[in-house]
Design an enzyme around this catalytic site. Structure first.
Site, PDB file in Angstrom:
ATOM      1  N   SER A 163       0.838  -1.195   0.000  1.00 40.15           N
ATOM      2  CA  SER A 163       0.000   0.000   0.000  1.00 40.15           C
ATOM      3  C   SER A 163       0.878   1.252   0.000  1.00 40.15           C
ATOM      4  CB  SER A 163      -0.969  -0.047   1.182  1.00 40.15           C
ATOM      5  OG  SER A 163      -2.007   0.894   1.023  1.00 40.15           O
ATOM      6  N   GLU A 210      -9.225  -5.967  -3.311  1.00 40.18           N
ATOM      7  CA  GLU A 210      -8.633  -4.757  -2.729  1.00 40.18           C
ATOM      8  C   GLU A 210      -9.672  -3.810  -2.123  1.00 40.18           C
ATOM      9  OE1 GLU A 210      -5.490  -4.030  -2.392  1.00 40.18           O
ATOM     10  OE2 GLU A 210      -4.341  -5.034  -3.960  1.00 40.18           O
ATOM     11  N   HIS A 223      -7.663  -5.869   0.772  1.00 42.11           N
ATOM     12  CA  HIS A 223      -6.417  -5.098   0.790  1.00 42.11           C
ATOM     13  C   HIS A 223      -5.562  -5.498   1.987  1.00 42.11           C
ATOM     14  CE1 HIS A 223      -3.949  -1.592  -0.183  1.00 42.11           C
ATOM     15  NE2 HIS A 223      -4.053  -1.150   1.065  1.00 42.11           N
TER      16      HIS A 223
END
Length: 546
Positions: A215, A333, A427
């Site tokens: 990320s 995600e 995610h």
């Protein structure tokens, strides 16, 4: 009474002797930076909270990192350093931890090394958290299991939020380079420089460092790949769920974004700081909390020095580090990041009409992939593909164009608790598998079952990541050979078990690349999460674009 006193003295003496023996048995490393004493558990030595730069406090707030002061004697390195200042969580989520101690004096790193380590590859982890939150000491990033695979693991802290990324005209004016912002990125470079100087003492090979992150950590890896000051400090790169979105320029309005200095000046006004002295006098905790409440969003700024230009342009020019890459994304995600989605339409007819208006000649291709019949799934997939999927495949393609090994993946694995909450492959879901920390996830994280199949997947993913860090090539025993992206867009599909395949989502990355190309050519439109229903009208065709 005398016997009682004698027994008490005996117990105290025994305790002192025991403590002395324990202290004597603690592993000590004499590094260039100074001597540190850590702990050893199951053959893995850990050294925590080692400062790699001086505290950025007082007049040093919003300045590039400076070398840490040396210390006398042996420094205790058994506890993580303070996390960098960050706002408390506004609501409980699957990512929420109990916040550790926080401080501006936070520029420290942690090291895990096998006993007897010598010239081992180094895996340097950069945590995520939107450049606002997180810590290298989060339990999810415990490096013990990875270190057992024969490498040195390093995790770092770096400045966050407005304290790490604020640009401001007054800060630029006092800088010898006439720039400001990007302090968190400069911290990461300083940590890499510290590793280059010191990691040999811990048994690491300074010439074989892999930078890795997820990320915002993955975003950081991409900026490090493009940063001239980071060149030569790493040999491989891992990008998990990165997003190559547009960034603001320091002073100019580009790609429809407010200049970074103007953003900083606006934030200072909201914080009630009339000048730089007043801004520096504000409590760090107040800055972290109030900047977030004011809507300040930290991001790297194009300053012509640390960040030369937009990432897409740097990579198109081939200016990035010529190193092997492992990059990928997760199929779910956006299932845990629904705030990135626009307001859903009233019905399928409104969805289709909006897409046709926004995407023009690309509308048919968009609707073929993200149809109106399944609005929710289409919205989730479109934002995922435009941000994370496109970025990962673009990185693989860019590195392959440089003649570097490039490995692409999609993490598509689910398990019962995850599916029950509608979070299939969300995610960051791959992180416990990479680190082997399935028992150290946050409290609300869907619990991973302890089954033979899960343990095998953990072993295989850990093997792939560790072998890539060692050699620039991911390999795992009793698992498929991972094809290079240059081999017909080869990739690895991690579902119930890994499967090698080719040509993921044919035409999808090309569609989003075409949209980004036109937005770049227009010059007044960002490319980030303004996807699908939130997309501005497609700009006209430009030279070099579809």
């Amino acid at each position: 009474m005398m016997n009682v006193r004698l027994r008490a003295f005996a117990l105290i003496a025994a305790a002192l002797l025991s403590g002395a023996a324990s202290a004597a048995e603690r592993p000590v490393v004499d590094a260039l930076a100074g001597s540190v004493a850590g702990v050893e558990v199951d053959g893995i030595r850990s050294f925590k909270g080692i400062p790699y730069a001086a505290p950025p406090v007082g007049a040093a707030r919003w300045t590039p990192p400076q070398p840490a002061a040396s210390w006398q004697g042996t420094r205790d390195a058994t506890e993580f350093g303070a996390a960098c200042m960050q706002p408390g969580p506004r609501a409980a989520s699957i990512y929420s931890w109990d916040l550790p101690a926080m401080s501006e004096d936070c520029l420290s790193l942690n090291i895990w090394a096998p006993e007897g380590a010598k010239d081992l590859p180094v895996f340097l982890w950069i945590h995520g958290g939107a450049l606002v939150s997180g810590s290298g000491g989060d339990p999810l990033y415990d490096g013990s299991a990875l270190a057992k695979r024969g490498m040195i693991v390093v995790s770092i802290n770096y400045r966050l939020g407005a304290l790490g990324w604020l640009a401001h005209p007054a800060l630029s004016a006092e800088s010898p380079d006439h720039v400001s912002g990007n302090y968190g990125l400069l911290d990461q470079i300083a940590a890499l420089q510290w590793v280059k100087r010191n990691i040999g003492a811990f048994g690491g090979d300074a010439a074989n460092v892999t930078i890795a992150g997820e990320s915002a950590g993955a975003l950081s890896v991409m900026y490090l790949m493009a940063a001239p000051a980071a060149r030569g400090l790493f040999a491989n790169a891992i990008v998990e769920s990165g997003y190559m979105v547009s960034a603001p320029a320091l002073r100019d309005r580009v790609n429809g974004m407010v200049p970074a200095e103007a953003q900083g000046a606006a934030l200072a006004a909201k914080l009630g700081a009339s000048d730089l002295a007043a801004l520096r006098a504000l409590p760090a905790k107040a800055i972290a909390e109030d900047a977030a409440k004011a809507g300040y969003f930290p991001f790297p700024a194009i300053d012509g020095k640390t960040v030369a230009r937009q990432l897409v342009e740097s990579f198109d020019r081939g200016e990035q580090a010529p190193v092997p890459i492992l990059a990928g994304f997760n199929s779910g995600e956006i299932r845990s990041l629904r705030f990135l989605l626009p307001k859903p339409p009233a019905d399928a007819a409104e969805y289709e009409a909006t897409i046709r208006a926004n995407y023009g000649e690309f509308a048919e291709a968009f609707l073929a992939r993200y149809p109106a019949e399944t609005i929710e799934d289409s919205m989730l997939a479109a934002t995922r593909d435009a941000m994370y999927g496109w970025t990962a495949e673009r990185l693989a393609s860019n590195q392959a164009a440089l003649g570097q090994a490039a490995y692409f993946y999609i993490f598509d694995h689910g398990y019962p608790a995850m599916e029950q909450w509608g979070l299939h492959a969300f995610h960051a879901a791959e992180l416990p598998y990479v680190f082997g920390t399935t028992g150290k996830t946050p409290e609300l994280w869907p619990k991973i079952p302890d089954t033979l199949a899960e343990r095998k997947l953990i072993r295989v993913i850990g093997d792939y990541w560790a072998s890539f860090a060692k050699s620039g090539r991911p390999q795992a025993s009793d698992a498929p050979a991972w094809p290079d992206y240059a081999d017909d867009r080869g990739f690895m599909h991690f579902a119930d078990e890994p499967k090698a395949a080719h040509n993921l989502f044919p035409g999808t990355a090309a569609l989003h690349e075409a949209v980004v190309c036109r937005r770049r050519a227009a010059g007044d439109i960002p490319w980030n999460w303004n996807v699908g229903l939130a997309s501005p009208p497609l700009p006209p065709k430009a030279e070099g674009c579809q």
